[in-house]
Write a protein that holds these residues in place. Structure first.
Motif, mmCIF file in Angstrom:
data_model
loop_
_atom_site.group_PDB
_atom_site.id
_atom_site.type_symbol
_atom_site.label_atom_id
_atom_site.label_comp_id
_atom_site.label_asym_id
_atom_site.label_seq_id
_atom_site.Cartn_x
_atom_site.Cartn_y
_atom_site.Cartn_z
ATOM 1 N N THR A 408 38.009 40.378 38.745
ATOM 2 C CA THR A 408 37.850 41.838 38.698
ATOM 3 C C THR A 408 37.959 42.393 37.287
ATOM 4 O O THR A 408 37.265 43.349 36.934
ATOM 5 C CB THR A 408 38.895 42.504 39.618
ATOM 6 O OG1 THR A 408 38.753 41.976 40.938
ATOM 7 C CG2 THR A 408 38.712 44.011 39.684
ATOM 8 N N LEU A 409 38.841 41.810 36.470
ATOM 9 C CA LEU A 409 39.007 42.249 35.081
ATOM 10 C C LEU A 409 38.388 41.202 34.162
ATOM 11 O O LEU A 409 38.893 40.087 34.038
ATOM 12 C CB LEU A 409 40.494 42.420 34.742
ATOM 13 C CG LEU A 409 41.265 43.503 35.501
ATOM 14 C CD1 LEU A 409 42.725 43.507 35.062
ATOM 15 C CD2 LEU A 409 40.645 44.877 35.291
ATOM 16 N N ARG A 410 37.282 41.565 33.504
ATOM 17 C CA ARG A 410 36.587 40.620 32.630
ATOM 18 C C ARG A 410 36.374 41.259 31.260
ATOM 19 O O ARG A 410 35.738 42.319 31.166
ATOM 20 C CB ARG A 410 35.236 40.220 33.224
ATOM 21 C CG ARG A 410 35.332 39.541 34.580
ATOM 22 C CD ARG A 410 33.947 39.169 35.106
ATOM 23 N NE ARG A 410 33.773 39.610 36.486
ATOM 24 C CZ ARG A 410 32.595 39.757 37.082
ATOM 25 N NH1 ARG A 410 31.478 39.511 36.418
ATOM 26 N NH2 ARG A 410 32.530 40.152 38.336
ATOM 27 N N ASP A 411 36.952 40.630 30.253
ATOM 28 C CA ASP A 411 36.830 41.134 28.870
ATOM 29 C C ASP A 411 37.248 42.600 28.769
ATOM 30 O O ASP A 411 36.634 43.397 28.044
ATOM 31 C CB ASP A 411 35.396 40.975 28.352
ATOM 32 C CG ASP A 411 34.969 39.510 28.295
ATOM 33 O OD1 ASP A 411 35.823 38.668 27.964
ATOM 34 O OD2 ASP A 411 33.793 39.225 28.592
ATOM 35 N N GLY A 412 38.288 42.958 29.507
ATOM 36 C CA GLY A 412 38.804 44.328 29.453
ATOM 37 C C GLY A 412 38.083 45.310 30.353
ATOM 38 O O GLY A 412 38.483 46.473 30.445
ATOM 39 N N TRP A 413 37.032 44.870 31.037
ATOM 40 C CA TRP A 413 36.259 45.751 31.921
ATOM 41 C C TRP A 413 36.673 45.538 33.372
ATOM 42 O O TRP A 413 36.814 44.407 33.821
ATOM 43 C CB TRP A 413 34.759 45.465 31.779
ATOM 44 C CG TRP A 413 34.187 45.918 30.475
ATOM 45 C CD1 TRP A 413 34.055 45.178 29.334
ATOM 46 C CD2 TRP A 413 33.668 47.214 30.172
ATOM 47 N NE1 TRP A 413 33.495 45.933 28.338
ATOM 48 C CE2 TRP A 413 33.237 47.188 28.821
ATOM 49 C CE3 TRP A 413 33.531 48.400 30.911
ATOM 50 C CZ2 TRP A 413 32.679 48.293 28.186
ATOM 51 C CZ3 TRP A 413 32.964 49.508 30.280
ATOM 52 C CH2 TRP A 413 32.554 49.456 28.935
ATOM 53 N N LEU A 414 36.815 46.657 34.084
ATOM 54 C CA LEU A 414 37.095 46.620 35.520
ATOM 55 C C LEU A 414 35.757 46.628 36.257
ATOM 56 O O LEU A 414 34.991 47.594 36.171
ATOM 57 C CB LEU A 414 37.927 47.845 35.927
ATOM 58 C CG LEU A 414 38.111 48.093 37.422
ATOM 59 C CD1 LEU A 414 38.911 46.979 38.081
ATOM 60 C CD2 LEU A 414 38.799 49.435 37.665
ATOM 61 N N PHE A 415 35.481 45.535 36.975
ATOM 62 C CA PHE A 415 34.267 45.451 37.781
ATOM 63 C C PHE A 415 34.565 46.060 39.147
ATOM 64 O O PHE A 415 35.335 45.503 39.929
ATOM 65 C CB PHE A 415 33.797 44.001 37.895
ATOM 66 C CG PHE A 415 33.049 43.531 36.678
ATOM 67 C CD1 PHE A 415 31.682 43.294 36.734
ATOM 68 C CD2 PHE A 415 33.702 43.344 35.461
ATOM 69 C CE1 PHE A 415 30.971 42.886 35.604
ATOM 70 C CE2 PHE A 415 33.017 42.935 34.333
ATOM 71 C CZ PHE A 415 31.644 42.703 34.400
ATOM 72 N N THR A 416 33.977 47.221 39.409
ATOM 73 C CA THR A 416 34.352 47.994 40.603
ATOM 74 C C THR A 416 33.762 47.438 41.889
ATOM 75 O O THR A 416 34.274 47.705 42.968
ATOM 76 C CB THR A 416 33.890 49.460 40.470
ATOM 77 O OG1 THR A 416 32.453 49.495 40.484
ATOM 78 C CG2 THR A 416 34.420 50.091 39.187
ATOM 79 N N GLY A 417 32.644 46.689 41.783
ATOM 80 C CA GLY A 417 31.961 46.244 42.994
ATOM 81 C C GLY A 417 31.152 47.358 43.637
ATOM 82 O O GLY A 417 30.545 47.161 44.686
ATOM 83 N N ASP A 418 31.114 48.526 43.017
ATOM 84 C CA ASP A 418 30.365 49.654 43.561
ATOM 85 C C ASP A 418 29.004 49.752 42.874
ATOM 86 O O ASP A 418 28.891 49.646 41.649
ATOM 87 C CB ASP A 418 31.140 50.966 43.365
ATOM 88 C CG ASP A 418 32.323 51.072 44.301
ATOM 89 O OD1 ASP A 418 32.305 50.414 45.355
ATOM 90 O OD2 ASP A 418 33.267 51.810 43.976
ATOM 91 N N ILE A 419 27.982 49.953 43.686
ATOM 92 C CA ILE A 419 26.616 50.055 43.183
ATOM 93 C C ILE A 419 26.365 51.510 42.791
ATOM 94 O O ILE A 419 26.601 52.422 43.581
ATOM 95 C CB ILE A 419 25.587 49.616 44.249
ATOM 96 C CG1 ILE A 419 26.028 48.301 44.899
ATOM 97 C CG2 ILE A 419 24.204 49.510 43.639
ATOM 98 C CD1 ILE A 419 26.279 47.178 43.941
ATOM 99 N N ALA A 420 25.890 51.715 41.568
ATOM 100 C CA ALA A 420 25.730 53.075 41.050
ATOM 101 C C ALA A 420 24.539 53.135 40.108
ATOM 102 O O ALA A 420 23.948 52.109 39.749
ATOM 103 C CB ALA A 420 27.005 53.491 40.312
ATOM 104 N N LYS A 421 24.196 54.360 39.723
ATOM 105 C CA LYS A 421 23.210 54.556 38.659
ATOM 106 C C LYS A 421 23.695 55.690 37.765
ATOM 107 O O LYS A 421 24.496 56.534 38.197
ATOM 108 C CB LYS A 421 21.820 54.834 39.228
ATOM 109 C CG LYS A 421 21.687 56.080 40.068
ATOM 110 C CD LYS A 421 20.274 56.190 40.631
ATOM 111 C CE LYS A 421 20.158 57.458 41.496
ATOM 112 N NZ LYS A 421 18.805 57.580 42.092
ATOM 113 N N MET A 422 23.234 55.686 36.536
ATOM 114 C CA MET A 422 23.618 56.706 35.562
ATOM 115 C C MET A 422 22.362 57.385 35.031
ATOM 116 O O MET A 422 21.368 56.710 34.742
ATOM 117 C CB MET A 422 24.383 56.061 34.398
ATOM 118 C CG MET A 422 25.024 57.063 33.447
ATOM 119 S SD MET A 422 25.544 56.352 31.835
ATOM 120 C CE MET A 422 26.399 54.879 32.324
#
Length: 537
Positions: A408-422
């Motif tokens: 879940t925590l990779r290189d300081g990033w939280l992988f939410t598992g939520d699909i999104a767009k920006m």
């Protein structure tokens, strides 16, 4: 590519990057006690507690933990309470004694309670009296030695050798021993959330994580708050990370009064808004649905509410407009998760609100949308991918689960598992949640939790749980079951069985029997296919 595209929306008066003070949660309370000693901190029906009293009572509670329970720093103490003043007193008392809070949903049944108590290693629990028998049936299978019972109504019940809450606080005969805390490393709260293995996992939220989320909220809503003058309607559960941060901890930071209700009753909430005149109302969409659809909503004076933060589930645009028309309040939809203390995104009070989106990032929060396959390549604006987040509010990791943490925590990033767009403005829209997660009335429901119980039934061969649309709850739980050959089983029997084995909000409301379930070539049940079918009915 889209580096800080959202920071351009911040006005000059609000910083997109902030310094997080190196203090503990109890330091935060101490400062407010000093600044606003006579301001009402907690209001619970006819009972009022000032900040000076909250500071004193939480110190007594902490002292009792240290001396009566011989609690050591970093020991876990479980709280299994509805919203009430004793929650805040216990919470800050545990922290003052140097402990870690284990949050427990009061709706959990024995097997769920036993698992969290055993997993956390809690030796002390503060529990609502109605739940006391539930604890006693499984206490021997846990490390729990000290039980403190909270009663919200006068009672003749005797809990000896366990303590009533009042007895416990009165047992504090000595001064609270001051405990040094490292805000960055020391875990303040174990916030249990569902696991991919079907077991709950404890998100380790440090003092710094929780302080950061309060400070981020304070900066983002700087122009909305007046210190020492706000009132927060606290009806979302404090055992939920959203209630804990957005109601209790934020209110303490700004010297606000928490107007506490133990549960959501639409008539009581309407009357409370009219009489107590809260200015803040964090909630979930089902609450706003109930208030909007109440036949007499417009007869009540709801004009005191200025800001409503909506979280936990998507907010229908039509509902948002109708609620705002009836109340004059502004609903700001946001996004968060237990692993981020919880808030990472909100529609800004100072900029454009985009209905259907969860807004832009909080101060000092980085985020991007990455490819679903490996999570290494950032996708273009408008394309779907996984939302990943970095910021001071992101958890330390999962309690005793190094593999889950590393995933879940990779290189300081939280992988939410939520699909999104920006979009090009940095506004995020959640397309699909973690693929299996069901959100009903703001509660996170993990199908695997229910399926494991169903598979223990002697008449069930296969079972899959999916969420289906529900006009009130947002989603509701549906069980699709294949019976064992020759077995007889009815919908009522399945529901009755589940009611005995799990929290009420998890119990399937719809049961469908099939001869077989669709599967992949390797025999894996096609949950998405079943879910899509169920949603077309």
């Amino acid at each position: 590519m889209n580096e800080k595209s959202w920071s351009k929306h911040y006005p000059d008066s609000i910083s997109s990057t902030i310094d997080i003070p190196n203090v503990s949660l109890q330091d935060m309370l101490l400062k407010t006690v000093k600044d606003y000693p006579d301001q009402i901190a907690l209001s619970f029906y006819h009972k009022k507690i000032t900040y000076r009293e909250l500071g004193h009572l939480s110190s007594l509670f902490g002292s009792a933990l240290q001396h009566t329970c011989e609690m050591q720093p970093k020991d876990r103490v479980a709280l299994m309470l509805p919203n009430c003043p004793q929650f805040a007193i216990s919470y800050y008392g545990v922290l003052k004694a140097g402990g870690t809070i284990t949050q427990i949903n009061p709706m959990l049944v024995e097997r769920e309670l036993q698992y969290i108590l055993a997993d956390s290693g809690a030796e002390t629990i503060v529990i609502y009296d109605a739940l006391y028998p539930r604890l006693k049936t499984i206490q021997n299978e846990t490390n729990v030695k000290n039980v403190i019972v909270v009663s919200l109504q006068p009672t003749e019940a005797i809990f000896a050798p366990d303590f009533t809450f009042d007895q416990f606080v009165q047992s504090a005969q000595e001064q609270l021993k001051e405990v040094s805390v490292d805000p960055k490393e020391d875990v303040a709260v174990l916030q249990y959330t569902g696991g991919t293995t079907g077991r709950s996992k404890g998100a380790m939220l440090t003092h710094r994580n929780l302080i950061a989320n309060v400070e981020q909220c304070l900066e983002f809503f700087k122009d909305e708050f007046t210190f020492g003058e706000e009132k927060c309607l606290t009806v979302i559960p404090l055992f939920h990370v959203f209630g804990m941060t957005s109601c209790m901890n934020l209110s303490i930071r700004i010297g606000a009064e928490s107007v506490i209700l133990p549960k959501f009753d639409v008539d009581e909430v309407l009357k409370t808004i009219e009489t107590e005149k809260p200015t803040m109302f964090p909630g979930v969409p089902t609450m706003y649905v109930a208030l909007t659809n109440h036949p007499n909503a417009e007869k009540y004076n709801l004009g005191s509410i200025r800001t409503c933060n909506s979280g936990s589930a998507p907010m229908p645009v039509g509902l948002m407009k109708e609620f705002e028309r009836k109340t004059g309040a502004k609903i700001l939809e946001g996004y968060g998760l237990s692993e981020a203390s919880p808030t990472t995104h909100v529609n800004p009070p100072f900029g454009e609100r985009k209905p259907g989106s969860v807004g832009i990032g909080f101060p000092s929060t980085e985020y991007k949308i990455v490819d679903l396959a490996e999570g290494k390549v950032e996708v273009p604006f408008g394309e779907s991918g996984e939302l990943i987040i970095k910021g001071p509010q992101v958890m330390k990791g999962y309690w005793n689960l190094p593999e889950e943490t590393a995933n879940t925590l990779r290189d300081g990033w939280l992988f939410t598992g939520d699909i999104a767009k920006m979009d090009a403005d940095g506004y995020v829209s959640i397309i699909d949640r973690k693929k299996d997660l069901i959100i009903a009335s703001g509660y996170n429901i993990y199908p695997r939790d229910i399926e494991e119980v169903l598979y223990e039934h002697q008449s069930i061969m296969e079972a899959v749980i999916v969420g289906v649309p529900d006009p009130y709850r947002g989603e509701t739980v549906k069980a699709v079951i294949v019976k064992k050959p020759g077995a007889t089983l009815t919908e009522e029997e399945v529901i009755s069985y589940c009611q005995d084995e799990m929290a009420p909000y998890k119990v399937p409301k719809i049961v469908e029997f099939r001869n077989e379930l669709p599967k992949t070539s390797v025999g894996k049940i096609l949950r998405r296919s079943i879910r899509d079918e169920a949603r077309q009915v």
